[in-house]
Write an enzyme that holds these catalytic residues in place. Structure first.
Site, PDB file in Angstrom:
ATOM      1  N   HIS A  96       0.859  -1.190   0.000  1.00 17.78           N
ATOM      2  CA  HIS A  96       0.000   0.000   0.000  1.00 17.78           C
ATOM      3  C   HIS A  96       0.895   1.239   0.000  1.00 17.78           C
ATOM      4  CE1 HIS A  96      -2.806   3.070   1.221  1.00 17.78           C
ATOM      5  NE2 HIS A  96      -3.771   2.255   0.798  1.00 17.78           N
ATOM      6  N   GLU A 171      -3.656   1.568  -7.452  1.00 19.77           N
ATOM      7  CA  GLU A 171      -4.074   2.729  -6.673  1.00 19.77           C
ATOM      8  C   GLU A 171      -3.120   3.886  -6.973  1.00 19.77           C
ATOM      9  OE1 GLU A 171      -6.457   1.556  -2.944  1.00 19.77           O
ATOM     10  OE2 GLU A 171      -4.363   1.463  -2.393  1.00 19.77           O
ATOM     11  N   GLY A 177      -7.419   9.169  -0.966  1.00 21.36           N
ATOM     12  CA  GLY A 177      -7.882  10.123   0.046  1.00 21.36           C
ATOM     13  C   GLY A 177      -7.979  11.563  -0.435  1.00 21.36           C
ATOM     14  N   SER A 215     -10.149   7.029  -3.787  1.00 20.75           N
ATOM     15  CA  SER A 215     -11.328   7.903  -3.786  1.00 20.75           C
ATOM     16  C   SER A 215     -12.574   7.265  -4.406  1.00 20.75           C
ATOM     17  CB  SER A 215     -11.008   9.242  -4.466  1.00 20.75           C
ATOM     18  OG  SER A 215     -10.025   9.932  -3.723  1.00 20.75           O
ATOM     19  N   GLY A 236     -11.089   2.917   0.643  1.00 25.35           N
ATOM     20  CA  GLY A 236     -10.531   3.388   1.903  1.00 25.35           C
ATOM     21  C   GLY A 236     -11.578   4.154   2.696  1.00 25.35           C
ATOM     22  N   GLY A 237     -11.524   5.482   2.597  1.00 23.84           N
ATOM     23  CA  GLY A 237     -12.399   6.349   3.399  1.00 23.84           C
ATOM     24  C   GLY A 237     -13.859   5.929   3.400  1.00 23.84           C
TER      25      GLY A 237
END
Ligand code: PGA
Length: 252
Positions: A96, A171, A177, A215, A236-237
């Site tokens: 990551h 990614e 993010g 995102s 993620g978020g």
């Protein structure tokens, strides 16, 4: 048709209470009969076992966000791949961008981690992606080719035997993010490139799935997934909010 993967990376967020309730809500939203995807949650390691205990029937798979590059021994603070296997953890993230760039993990460390995971029969989501600078310099494909080749070359014996154990997640570092995502035209070209780069190495590698991360939201998930050769999403978020993650799973 093989299953799409939707993975939620919770990173270093939440409390025991909030993590349990997030997991509970996600698990209870999944009705096995109509669930066509493979859903994988990556909570903080401390909460993995409690979340595992929430499931009578396995509706979601569980993964660790990290693993030690070493076999068991004097490595204070580390969790080994054999411990993950012992506790029946299905997946582990490697490479990551936060571990590459914030925690300074080198290609050698990443390749050792991949070896430890193969030795213990744990599935791997291996992240690749270019930085903003590399993107601006139009080096995306160059960087991706290098990252894919390093992964394949460094663990060739293992990957040749069990290509299905590896999932690649593209990614772009600048999309993580930030609310920014590549255009659909860019993604079409990049996913085609990644697929060709992997398949060119060995015909068996066509079973290696490729995900997109950076995102992802309920609003863009369905259109992102129209990209050819995209086998799923690493979120993620948006995976920290049950409604958003459940919406992403159900829009695909
Ligand atoms: P993001 O994170 O969805 O918050 O951009 C993705 C990731 O880091 O895997």
């Amino acid at each position: 048709m093989s299953k799409k993967i939707i993975a939620g990376n919770w990173k270093q967020n939440g409390t025991y209470k909030s993590s349990m309730s997030l997991a509970e809500r996600i698990i209870s939203s999944i009705h096995e009969d109509k669930h066509k995807h493979e859903i994988i949650l990556f909570p903080p390691s401390l909460y993995l076992l409690s979340i595992q205990g929430l499931q009578k029937k396995k509706k979601v798979k569980l993964g660790s966000q990290n693993v030690s590059a070493y076999k068991n021994g004097a490595y204070t603070g580390e969790i080994s791949a054999s411990m993950l296997r012992d506790m029946k953890i299905d997946y582990c993230l490697v490479g990551h961008s936060e571990r590459r760039h914030v925690l300074n993990e080198t290609e050698k460390i990443l390749s050792d981690k991949v070896s430890r995971l193969f030795e213990n029969n744990i599935n791997i989501i291996y992240c690749i992606g270019e930085t903003l600078r590399e993107y601006r310099q139009k080096k995306t494909k160059l960087v991706l080719r290098r990252q894919i080749n390093r992964l394949i070359k460094s663990n060739q014996e293992y990957i040749k035997k069990q290509p299905k154990k590896i999932v690649i997640a593209y990614e772009p570092v600048w999309a993580i993010g930030t609310g920014l995502v590549p255009t659909l035209t860019e993604l079409a070209s990049i996913f085609n490139f990644i697929r060709c780069t992997i398949d060119k190495e060995d015909t068996k590698y066509s079973s290696i799935k490729v995900l997109y991360g950076g995102s992802v939201t309920p609003d863009n998930a369905a259109s992102l997934m129209e990209t050819s050769h995209m086998d799923g999403l690493l979120v993620g978020g948006a995976s920290l909010i049950s409604k958003k993650f459940i919406d992403i799973c159900s829009t695909i």
